[in-house]
Motif scaffolding. Structure first.
Motif, mmCIF file in Angstrom:
data_model
loop_
_atom_site.group_PDB
_atom_site.id
_atom_site.type_symbol
_atom_site.label_atom_id
_atom_site.label_comp_id
_atom_site.label_asym_id
_atom_site.label_seq_id
_atom_site.Cartn_x
_atom_site.Cartn_y
_atom_site.Cartn_z
ATOM 1 N N UNK A 319 0.854 -1.192 -0.021
ATOM 2 C CA UNK A 319 0.046 0.020 -0.093
ATOM 3 C C UNK A 319 0.794 1.232 -0.039
ATOM 4 N N UNK A 320 0.465 2.419 -0.495
ATOM 5 C CA UNK A 320 1.234 3.638 -0.571
ATOM 6 C C UNK A 320 1.955 4.011 0.734
ATOM 7 N N UNK A 321 3.091 4.199 0.821
ATOM 8 C CA UNK A 321 3.482 4.867 2.065
ATOM 9 C C UNK A 321 3.318 6.491 2.280
ATOM 10 N N UNK A 322 3.482 6.875 3.376
ATOM 11 C CA UNK A 322 3.014 8.320 3.569
ATOM 12 C C UNK A 322 4.001 9.359 2.668
ATOM 13 N N UNK A 323 5.220 8.719 2.476
ATOM 14 C CA UNK A 323 6.164 9.395 1.720
ATOM 15 C C UNK A 323 5.990 9.645 0.219
ATOM 16 N N UNK A 324 5.012 8.694 -0.131
ATOM 17 C CA UNK A 324 4.754 8.717 -1.710
ATOM 18 C C UNK A 324 3.714 9.921 -1.724
ATOM 19 N N UNK A 325 3.243 10.378 -0.797
ATOM 20 C CA UNK A 325 1.977 11.601 -0.997
ATOM 21 C C UNK A 325 2.862 13.121 -0.991
ATOM 22 N N UNK A 326 4.105 12.986 -0.653
ATOM 23 C CA UNK A 326 4.922 14.045 -0.535
ATOM 24 C C UNK A 326 4.660 15.040 -1.771
ATOM 25 N N UNK A 327 4.445 16.357 -1.658
ATOM 26 C CA UNK A 327 4.007 17.368 -2.840
ATOM 27 C C UNK A 327 5.115 17.412 -3.652
ATOM 28 N N UNK A 328 6.505 17.243 -3.173
ATOM 29 C CA UNK A 328 7.846 17.439 -3.961
ATOM 30 C C UNK A 328 8.044 16.063 -4.834
ATOM 31 N N UNK A 329 7.276 15.046 -4.644
ATOM 32 C CA UNK A 329 7.493 13.897 -5.485
ATOM 33 C C UNK A 329 7.385 14.303 -6.912
ATOM 34 N N UNK A 330 7.613 13.507 -7.567
ATOM 35 C CA UNK A 330 7.336 13.203 -9.110
ATOM 36 C C UNK A 330 5.770 13.111 -9.098
ATOM 37 N N UNK A 331 5.081 13.778 -10.046
ATOM 38 C CA UNK A 331 3.727 14.019 -10.436
ATOM 39 C C UNK A 331 2.869 12.501 -10.469
ATOM 40 N N UNK A 332 3.581 11.705 -11.240
ATOM 41 C CA UNK A 332 3.048 10.525 -11.610
ATOM 42 C C UNK A 332 3.156 9.553 -10.439
ATOM 43 N N UNK A 333 4.420 9.713 -9.620
ATOM 44 C CA UNK A 333 4.159 8.897 -8.235
ATOM 45 C C UNK A 333 3.166 9.252 -7.355
ATOM 46 N N UNK A 334 2.951 10.665 -7.078
ATOM 47 C CA UNK A 334 2.091 11.210 -6.347
ATOM 48 C C UNK A 334 0.449 10.851 -6.736
ATOM 49 N N UNK A 335 0.218 10.562 -7.930
ATOM 50 C CA UNK A 335 -1.020 10.343 -8.512
ATOM 51 C C UNK A 335 -1.302 9.015 -8.338
ATOM 52 N N UNK A 336 -0.137 8.176 -8.277
ATOM 53 C CA UNK A 336 -0.442 6.538 -8.031
ATOM 54 C C UNK A 336 -0.507 6.495 -6.476
ATOM 55 N N UNK A 337 -0.061 7.304 -5.633
ATOM 56 C CA UNK A 337 -0.524 7.078 -4.224
ATOM 57 C C UNK A 337 -1.694 7.460 -3.882
ATOM 58 N N UNK A 338 -2.417 8.412 -4.661
ATOM 59 C CA UNK A 338 -3.724 8.692 -4.456
ATOM 60 C C UNK A 338 -4.629 7.577 -4.854
ATOM 61 N N UNK A 339 -4.387 7.073 -6.149
ATOM 62 C CA UNK A 339 -5.052 6.132 -6.782
ATOM 63 C C UNK A 339 -5.296 4.824 -5.943
ATOM 64 N N UNK A 340 -4.090 4.515 -5.466
ATOM 65 C CA UNK A 340 -3.788 3.389 -4.777
ATOM 66 C C UNK A 340 -4.667 3.213 -3.269
#
Length: 402
Positions: A319-340
């Protein structure tokens, strides 16, 4: 990305902003300064411009200083205030000058059960027998107030209040209509045990949004909105605000805009049950679940970034980790975290029902500590374990997105 646009929102957890300083031993000026700030607060509530400006420091160029004070006072004119107060939290005096840390607390009439709390740094000047305010700025790590950015316009909806700077009345009414739709949508999903109303701030641009959050605009450029508030708070916790990034929000279609405000309103409703024990995949996933609830959007449409990963054989292992939701992350990685997170909550709702999903959310937040919170709630509410839940979630990703 799907044609309707990917919507990102977040819960921004803001801790108490009270300072920890104390008066200098033997300094009698702190009490006098507090009484001056009490008068200043009363002038704001009573809309007494002359009394407010009477607390401003005379300067070598009084027109400039008074214009600044007068402008901020005027910018507040349309904000329906129920309370306004200052509390000095630190006081350091050097001769006729002092620096004070203060806590500004205010409530919007008809909206806030408890005050908004904001840290301020004041420069004070002593002239004759009185203290005056030379400057009143956000404290370090504290955000600006909306009225510091310009004249505030207010539009009251049936279940919302929208306050904006640099926005037309017609534009603010459009936000109010969507917020008025979001509130009952959230209540249908979460229940009615929350305030049942929402306050929305719409600054002039993403730069203004970042200023309200005490950050830089680069942190929020792709984020449509955030919710500020104190997670896990009781009825006395600082009030929530939904803050919109008009630049990103304006790129969305009608459906995406509604999802954004419903997502953020969900954070307002669930705030008392969202604690340090709640992982972001659950808080953000549930907000997205409510945002998309009842729509005809398929999993592939809502989760395009994750769909690409799954189609390429890269199914997430966890499951997505909290770090995956950081705004400084790659946009695609951030989107995948929300989607997951959304797909995990959707799986719970489909397999165990929405009532169990709500109970699971509350159980995780009530755990007190992050360690074991999800595991215990999975066992007690859903009668499963983390390994099985993760395996089932990964299988659902393959089934829906493969």
């Amino acid at each position: 990305m799907a044609g309707f646009g990917r919507v990102l929102g977040c819960l921004l957890v803001v801790g108490a902003l009270a300072g920890c300083g104390s008066a200098v031993v033997g300094d009698s000026g702190r009490g006098d300064a507090q009484r001056m700030l009490d008068r200043r607060a009363g002038a704001v509530l009573e809309r007494d411009r002359e009394a407010f400006l009477g607390t401003e420091s005379p300067t070598a160029d009084p027109r400039k200083q008074l214009a600044t004070g007068a402008a901020e006072f005027a910018n507040l004119r349309n904000v329906p205030l129920a309370s306004w107060s200052y509390r000095i939290t630190s006081f350091r005096r050097t001769g006729e000058h002092a620096t004070a840390g203060a806590e500004l607390r205010y409530q919007v009439r008809g909206q806030d059960r408890a005050p908004v709390t904001s840290g301020r740094e004041l420069r004070l000047v002593h002239r004759g027998r009185h203290w005056y305010v030379a400057s009143d700025e956000p404290a370090r790590k504290s955000g600006q107030q909306l009225w510091e950015q310009g004249p505030v316009r207010a539009v009251k909806g049936r279940r919302s209040l929208v306050l904006g700077v640099g926005q037309s009345t017609a534009g603010l009414r459009a936000y109010a209509r969507l917020a008025d739709e979001a509130v009952p949508a959230v209540s249908r999903a979460w229940g009615t045990g929350w305030a049942g109303r929402v306050v929305v701030y719409v600054p002039r641009s993403v730069k203004g949004m970042a200023g309200l959050l005490g950050s830089t605009d680069g942190d929020y450029r792709g984020i449509a909105a955030v919710t500020t508030g104190e997670a896990g708070g009781a009825g006395s916790a600082p009030a929530d605000r939904v803050i919109v990034n008009p630049d990103a929000y304006g790129l969305l279609g009608d459906f995406g805009r509604q999802v954004v405000l419903t997502h953020e309103t969900t954070h307002v409703a669930t705030r008392a049950h969202t604690t340090a024990a709640t992982p972001l995949w659950l808080s953000e996933g549930y907000a997205d679940f409510v945002g998309y609830r009842g729509s005809d959007r398929t999993a592939a449409e809502v989760a395009p970034e994750l769909r690409e990963e799954v189609a390429a054989g890269r199914v997430p292992a966890a499951l997505p980790a909290d770090a995956d939701f950081g705004f400084g992350q790659n946009a695609e990685r951030l989107a995948r975290a929300y989607e997951g997170g959304w797909l995990a909550c959707r799986m719970i709702a489909e397999r165990w029902g929405e009532e169990r999903l709500r109970a699971f959310y509350r159980a995780v937040g009530a755990h007190g500590t992050r360690a074991g919170a999800v595991e215990d709630a999975l066992r007690d509410v859903l009668h499963t374990d983390l390994a099985t839940f993760t395996r089932d979630w990964r299988a659902s990703l393959r089934d829906r997105l493969g």
